[in-house]
Scaffold this motif. Sequence first.
Motif, PDB file in Angstrom:
ATOM      1  N   VAL A  75     -48.042  29.531 -70.231  1.00 26.20           N
ATOM      2  CA  VAL A  75     -48.715  29.885 -71.493  1.00 26.20           C
ATOM      3  C   VAL A  75     -47.693  30.277 -72.549  1.00 26.20           C
ATOM      4  N   HIS A 118     -53.173  24.729 -70.877  1.00 28.82           N
ATOM      5  CA  HIS A 118     -54.273  25.596 -71.302  1.00 28.82           C
ATOM      6  C   HIS A 118     -54.075  26.101 -72.721  1.00 28.82           C
ATOM      7  N   GLY A 120     -50.483  26.328 -67.330  1.00 29.55           N
ATOM      8  CA  GLY A 120     -50.401  27.302 -68.412  1.00 29.55           C
ATOM      9  C   GLY A 120     -50.093  26.647 -69.743  1.00 29.55           C
ATOM     10  N   SER A 162     -50.685  39.194 -71.761  1.00 29.13           N
ATOM     11  CA  SER A 162     -50.154  39.202 -70.395  1.00 29.13           C
ATOM     12  C   SER A 162     -50.766  40.338 -69.584  1.00 29.13           C
ATOM     13  N   PHE A 177     -48.226  30.811 -64.194  1.00 27.43           N
ATOM     14  CA  PHE A 177     -49.234  30.412 -65.176  1.00 27.43           C
ATOM     15  C   PHE A 177     -48.959  31.096 -66.514  1.00 27.43           C
ATOM     16  N   ASN A 178     -48.673  32.388 -66.464  1.00 28.37           N
ATOM     17  CA  ASN A 178     -48.381  33.125 -67.693  1.00 28.37           C
ATOM     18  C   ASN A 178     -47.113  32.597 -68.354  1.00 28.37           C
ATOM     19  N   TYR A 231     -48.451  25.650 -61.484  1.00 26.94           N
ATOM     20  CA  TYR A 231     -49.064  26.572 -62.440  1.00 26.94           C
ATOM     21  C   TYR A 231     -48.382  26.618 -63.803  1.00 26.94           C
ATOM     22  N   PHE A 244     -57.586  33.683 -71.302  1.00 30.49           N
ATOM     23  CA  PHE A 244     -56.663  32.976 -70.410  1.00 30.49           C
ATOM     24  C   PHE A 244     -57.047  33.179 -68.946  1.00 30.49           C
TER      25      PHE A 244
END
Length: 322
Positions: free
Chosen positions: A268, A144, A141, A180, A264-265, A137, A243
């Motif tokens: 990002v 993305h 992120g 977030s 994932f965050n 993940y 997101f």
Amino acid sequence: MKVQLLRALMSMLLLILAVGSSSVMAHSTPVASLDIREGRSGVLMLEWTYYSTNSDQPPTVQWPAHCQERYPRLDCGQRGLLGVLSMPQIGEQYSAAVVKVHPREGRMRTYTLTGSNRSLMLTADGKLPWRTIASAYIPLGVEHIMLGVDHLLFVLGLIVLVSSTPVLVKTITAFTVAHSITLAAATLGWVGVPEKPVNAAIALSIVILAVEVLRYRAGQRSLSAQWPWLIAFGFGLLHGFGFAGAMTEVGLDAQNLPLALLFFNLGVELGQLAFVFVVLGLYHAHRKLEAIPPAWTSTAGIYAMGGIASYWFIGRVLALVV
């Protein structure tokens, strides 16, 4: 001279990024999805769902040694679908592959494979080690945010708007905290927002930011110039829903959801910070070389940003009604 150089450089970056992405309607990650439904006597049924501009075939799967595939059937005998499953092509034609296992009894289990994590160990309980989740993940992120040109344009607009480093840190932090919050809320199912209206609103947020930058540089009073963290936080909430669409697209398993969301965050944020550092690095490099871009780029970049975002907004609104 310092402020003039910063504005000129940032505006030229805006011009390059905006014009280079004029055909982008919405960021997307090419993902393939494989549904595996367990039947009797170790026989499973396979069904691919996939789309990629780079390939018209699904990824190749390497099954555990005791499994034999004759699509759409997979025979794993009495041992069942246990062992190592891998997809060597992931990261080339497809950014990720989602594997959904539907057992005869119990709830569905979901796994995600990426270019940095092309294999997984299928176990009876479906649990994954945190390192496996992280390796899947975090790259998703990062990818993305890097494919999300609209998000990057907004961040670059904030950098142009803010000339003080401490204020820039507060502004980017506010944007990070805000998206977030909504990313987590939407992914966990606390809030549901349709994807298409969100993408249209994200494009509109870039248009508004471009107008605010032009007003500020024309010497007019601007709320966003006085409190840039406020506009960053407000629109950051909106961008977080964008997101969340990617998280839904790649699929999530309930028992692995908290860690998947966290990593994932984190991906990002790493991608966003890398972008900010590259932009600031270019500024300091130009300052060192005393290379000042042409004066016309200072305004052209902002108009390009607003123009391209307006094009996205109109296209995305039309997509809602067509």
